[in-house]
Design a protein around this motif. Structure first.
Motif, PDB file in Angstrom:
ATOM      1  N   LEU A 153      37.490  45.572  31.027  1.00 29.94           N
ATOM      2  CA  LEU A 153      37.223  44.172  31.324  1.00 29.94           C
ATOM      3  C   LEU A 153      36.421  44.066  32.621  1.00 29.94           C
ATOM      4  O   LEU A 153      35.404  43.363  32.690  1.00 29.94           O
ATOM      5  CB  LEU A 153      38.531  43.386  31.425  1.00 29.94           C
ATOM      6  N   GLY A 154      36.850  44.769  33.663  1.00 29.56           N
ATOM      7  CA  GLY A 154      36.151  44.715  34.939  1.00 29.56           C
ATOM      8  C   GLY A 154      34.721  45.206  34.838  1.00 29.56           C
ATOM      9  O   GLY A 154      33.784  44.579  35.354  1.00 29.56           O
ATOM     10  N   TYR A 155      34.525  46.316  34.150  1.00 27.99           N
ATOM     11  CA  TYR A 155      33.187  46.879  34.005  1.00 27.99           C
ATOM     12  C   TYR A 155      32.289  45.958  33.177  1.00 27.99           C
ATOM     13  O   TYR A 155      31.118  45.746  33.513  1.00 27.99           O
ATOM     14  CB  TYR A 155      33.252  48.268  33.380  1.00 27.99           C
ATOM     15  N   ALA A 156      32.831  45.393  32.100  1.00 31.56           N
ATOM     16  CA  ALA A 156      32.048  44.492  31.256  1.00 31.56           C
ATOM     17  C   ALA A 156      31.622  43.250  32.042  1.00 31.56           C
ATOM     18  O   ALA A 156      30.473  42.798  31.925  1.00 31.56           O
ATOM     19  CB  ALA A 156      32.846  44.097  30.010  1.00 31.56           C
ATOM     20  N   LEU A 157      32.515  42.709  32.862  1.00 30.73           N
ATOM     21  CA  LEU A 157      32.152  41.541  33.666  1.00 30.73           C
ATOM     22  C   LEU A 157      31.103  41.908  34.711  1.00 30.73           C
ATOM     23  O   LEU A 157      30.203  41.111  35.011  1.00 30.73           O
ATOM     24  CB  LEU A 157      33.393  40.943  34.330  1.00 30.73           C
ATOM     25  N   PHE A 158      31.191  43.112  35.256  1.00 27.77           N
ATOM     26  CA  PHE A 158      30.193  43.592  36.202  1.00 27.77           C
ATOM     27  C   PHE A 158      28.818  43.662  35.518  1.00 27.77           C
ATOM     28  O   PHE A 158      27.815  43.203  36.071  1.00 27.77           O
ATOM     29  CB  PHE A 158      30.612  44.956  36.747  1.00 27.77           C
TER      30      PHE A 158
END
Length: 166
Positions: A153-158
């Motif tokens: 989730l964090g990487y995708a939002l980044f």
């Protein structure tokens, strides 16, 4: 030179042990998908119990690809199954290796803000998934505070931020 020893094989996955004693999983079907769904300032997320951690997690909707399935088709299918949402289009964000030190799994990440319709979930018998809508800023704050710890989730939002989608 052989630096690994197979310990267990199950349905196309093999658990190996390295000479130093580390374990890793090699999967024959290595791809999964996840989708960032942004609608009216809210992200569509899923809350589900993860046996490996013995707790509920908050994640992007997604899952494994079926044999021979194209990532975009799998992403649309998984989104529909887990959330009941169908979309007009997906934008490919790129590939992501969630744990390259532990598994060869590759995840394909997508973004959409083009919801076509919302319906009922089509879950597998062993799935219990709650669909939640969270304001984007609340999700970012929850990641910052450690309340949401899903790396995908964090990487995708980044990636979404780098590409100007959020």
């Amino acid at each position: 030179m052989n630096f690994r020893k197979a310990l267990l094989e199950h349905r196309g996955s093999t658990v190996f042990e390295t000479k130093s004693g580390s374990l890793f999983i090699e999967e024959s079907e290595v791809a999964s998908v996840a989708v960032v769904v942004l609608h009216e300032g809210n992200l569509t997320l899923v809350r589900q119990y993860r046996h490996q951690m013995d707790q509920q997690t908050i994640e992007l909707p997604g899952g494994g690809l079926e044999h021979g399935e194209q990532p975009e088709n799998g992403a649309k299918r998984e989104l529909d199954e887990e959330t009941g949402i169908t979309v007009d289009r997906l934008t490919y964000l790129g590939p992501y290796h969630p744990q390259p030190y532990f598994t060869n799994r590759l995840s394909h990440l997508f973004f959409t803000n083009s919801i076509k319709s919302s319906g009922n979930q089509k879950l597998n018998d062993d799935e219990e998934i709650e669909v939640i809508q969270m304001p984007l800023n609340d999700v970012l704050k929850s990641i910052q505070d450690g309340k949401i710890q899903d790396g995908e989730l964090g990487y995708a939002l980044f990636l979404c931020q780098l590409n100007g989608y959020i």
